[in-house]
Design a protein around this motif. Structure first.
Motif, PDB file in Angstrom:
ATOM      1  N   MET A   1       0.856  -1.166   0.000  1.00 53.52           N
ATOM      2  CA  MET A   1       0.000   0.000   0.000  1.00 53.52           C
ATOM      3  C   MET A   1       0.902   1.230   0.000  1.00 53.52           C
ATOM      4  N   SER A   2       0.501   2.216  -0.760  1.00 55.66           N
ATOM      5  CA  SER A   2       1.287   3.423  -0.932  1.00 55.66           C
ATOM      6  C   SER A   2       1.344   4.258   0.344  1.00 55.66           C
ATOM      7  N   LYS A   3       2.472   4.903   0.542  1.00 56.01           N
ATOM      8  CA  LYS A   3       2.619   5.778   1.701  1.00 56.01           C
ATOM      9  C   LYS A   3       1.727   7.002   1.601  1.00 56.01           C
ATOM     10  N   SER A   4       1.172   7.264   0.413  1.00 58.85           N
ATOM     11  CA  SER A   4       0.271   8.408   0.271  1.00 58.85           C
ATOM     12  C   SER A   4      -1.032   8.187   1.047  1.00 58.85           C
ATOM     13  N   VAL A   5      -1.309   6.942   1.429  1.00 57.97           N
ATOM     14  CA  VAL A   5      -2.510   6.646   2.218  1.00 57.97           C
ATOM     15  C   VAL A   5      -2.345   7.158   3.641  1.00 57.97           C
ATOM     16  N   GLY A   6      -1.134   7.212   4.128  1.00 54.19           N
ATOM     17  CA  GLY A   6      -0.904   7.734   5.478  1.00 54.19           C
ATOM     18  C   GLY A   6       0.259   7.036   6.164  1.00 54.19           C
ATOM     19  N   THR A   7       0.263   7.137   7.479  1.00 53.92           N
ATOM     20  CA  THR A   7       1.309   6.509   8.274  1.00 53.92           C
ATOM     21  C   THR A   7       1.150   4.990   8.234  1.00 53.92           C
ATOM     22  N   ALA A   8       2.110   4.286   8.765  1.00 55.70           N
ATOM     23  CA  ALA A   8       2.053   2.822   8.785  1.00 55.70           C
ATOM     24  C   ALA A   8       0.799   2.333   9.516  1.00 55.70           C
ATOM     25  N   VAL A   9       0.447   2.988  10.599  1.00 52.19           N
ATOM     26  CA  VAL A   9      -0.741   2.597  11.362  1.00 52.19           C
ATOM     27  C   VAL A   9      -1.996   2.807  10.517  1.00 52.19           C
ATOM     28  N   GLN A  10      -2.078   3.948   9.823  1.00 49.25           N
ATOM     29  CA  GLN A  10      -3.245   4.235   8.984  1.00 49.25           C
ATOM     30  C   GLN A  10      -3.327   3.266   7.807  1.00 49.25           C
ATOM     31  N   ARG A  11      -2.192   2.961   7.186  1.00 53.64           N
ATOM     32  CA  ARG A  11      -2.178   2.018   6.063  1.00 53.64           C
ATOM     33  C   ARG A  11      -2.627   0.636   6.515  1.00 53.64           C
ATOM     34  N   HIS A  12      -2.169   0.214   7.678  1.00 55.57           N
ATOM     35  CA  HIS A  12      -2.537  -1.097   8.195  1.00 55.57           C
ATOM     36  C   HIS A  12      -4.038  -1.141   8.501  1.00 55.57           C
ATOM     37  N   ARG A  13      -4.571  -0.066   9.063  1.00 55.71           N
ATOM     38  CA  ARG A  13      -5.999   0.009   9.365  1.00 55.71           C
ATOM     39  C   ARG A  13      -6.823  -0.087   8.085  1.00 55.71           C
ATOM     40  N   VAL A  14      -6.421   0.656   7.046  1.00 56.25           N
ATOM     41  CA  VAL A  14      -7.124   0.614   5.762  1.00 56.25           C
ATOM     42  C   VAL A  14      -7.024  -0.786   5.166  1.00 56.25           C
ATOM     43  N   SER A  15      -5.860  -1.387   5.251  1.00 58.36           N
ATOM     44  CA  SER A  15      -5.655  -2.730   4.721  1.00 58.36           C
ATOM     45  C   SER A  15      -6.592  -3.738   5.397  1.00 58.36           C
ATOM     46  N   ARG A  16      -6.710  -3.675   6.708  1.00 59.65           N
ATOM     47  CA  ARG A  16      -7.611  -4.577   7.441  1.00 59.65           C
ATOM     48  C   ARG A  16      -9.059  -4.358   7.031  1.00 59.65           C
ATOM     49  N   ARG A  17      -9.465  -3.098   6.913  1.00 59.25           N
ATOM     50  CA  ARG A  17     -10.848  -2.801   6.538  1.00 59.25           C
ATOM     51  C   ARG A  17     -11.150  -3.271   5.123  1.00 59.25           C
ATOM     52  N   LEU A  18     -10.224  -3.044   4.198  1.00 59.34           N
ATOM     53  CA  LEU A  18     -10.427  -3.499   2.826  1.00 59.34           C
ATOM     54  C   LEU A  18     -10.469  -5.023   2.748  1.00 59.34           C
ATOM     55  N   ARG A  19      -9.616  -5.682   3.497  1.00 58.14           N
ATOM     56  CA  ARG A  19      -9.613  -7.146   3.510  1.00 58.14           C
ATOM     57  C   ARG A  19     -10.952  -7.679   4.020  1.00 58.14           C
ATOM     58  N   HIS A  20     -11.475  -7.054   5.061  1.00 56.67           N
ATOM     59  CA  HIS A  20     -12.767  -7.457   5.617  1.00 56.67           C
ATOM     60  C   HIS A  20     -13.888  -7.240   4.597  1.00 56.67           C
ATOM     61  N   VAL A  21     -13.895  -6.098   3.952  1.00 51.77           N
ATOM     62  CA  VAL A  21     -14.910  -5.776   2.945  1.00 51.77           C
ATOM     63  C   VAL A  21     -14.802  -6.740   1.763  1.00 51.77           C
ATOM     64  N   ALA A  22     -13.596  -6.994   1.296  1.00 54.67           N
ATOM     65  CA  ALA A  22     -13.391  -7.868   0.136  1.00 54.67           C
ATOM     66  C   ALA A  22     -13.804  -9.305   0.460  1.00 54.67           C
ATOM     67  N   ARG A  23     -13.573  -9.740   1.673  1.00 53.57           N
ATOM     68  CA  ARG A  23     -13.933 -11.111   2.062  1.00 53.57           C
ATOM     69  C   ARG A  23     -15.432 -11.349   1.884  1.00 53.57           C
ATOM     70  N   ALA A  24     -16.228 -10.318   2.143  1.00 50.69           N
ATOM     71  CA  ALA A  24     -17.679 -10.442   2.003  1.00 50.69           C
ATOM     72  C   ALA A  24     -18.099 -10.609   0.541  1.00 50.69           C
ATOM     73  N   MET A  25     -17.226 -10.262  -0.395  1.00 50.63           N
ATOM     74  CA  MET A  25     -17.553 -10.321  -1.821  1.00 50.63           C
ATOM     75  C   MET A  25     -16.971 -11.534  -2.538  1.00 50.63           C
ATOM     76  N   LEU A  26     -16.288 -12.388  -1.837  1.00 50.22           N
ATOM     77  CA  LEU A  26     -15.656 -13.544  -2.470  1.00 50.22           C
ATOM     78  C   LEU A  26     -16.655 -14.422  -3.200  1.00 50.22           C
ATOM     79  N   GLY A  27     -17.849 -14.543  -2.665  1.00 50.54           N
ATOM     80  CA  GLY A  27     -18.879 -15.360  -3.301  1.00 50.54           C
ATOM     81  C   GLY A  27     -19.344 -14.800  -4.636  1.00 50.54           C
ATOM     82  N   ASP A  28     -19.145 -13.500  -4.858  1.00 51.42           N
ATOM     83  CA  ASP A  28     -19.560 -12.855  -6.102  1.00 51.42           C
ATOM     84  C   ASP A  28     -18.539 -13.049  -7.226  1.00 51.42           C
TER      85      ASP A  28
END
Length: 70
Positions: A1-28
């Motif tokens: 993930m690009s550093k333009s998203v924010g600090t390491a903590v912010q990037r990790h938070r976004v990564s976790r949220r996106l992973r959670h959201v994407a997991r819900a769409m695997l069936g699609d």
């Protein structure tokens, strides 16, 4: 993930949220689908519901585009 998203903590938070959201769409997805999700700087402040909505729209758009090329 690009550093333009924010600090390491912010990037990790976004990564976790996106992973959670994407997991819900695997069936699609088809088993042969390959998806790359690129987080933009605005994703740092977006609610999970908005991330999910935008990801669904993007997946729908790619299916329409791929279907038009066939």
């Amino acid at each position: 993930m690009s550093k333009s998203v924010g600090t390491a903590v912010q990037r990790h938070r976004v990564s976790r949220r996106l992973r959670h959201v994407a997991r819900a769409m695997l069936g699609d997805l088809d088993v042969s689908d390959r998806v790359v999700i690129r987080a933009l700087p605005g994703s740092r402040d977006a609610l999970s519901a908005r991330l999910e909505s935008e990801l669904r729209v993007a997946l729908k758009h790619t299916r329409i585009t791929a279907g038009a090329g066939s």
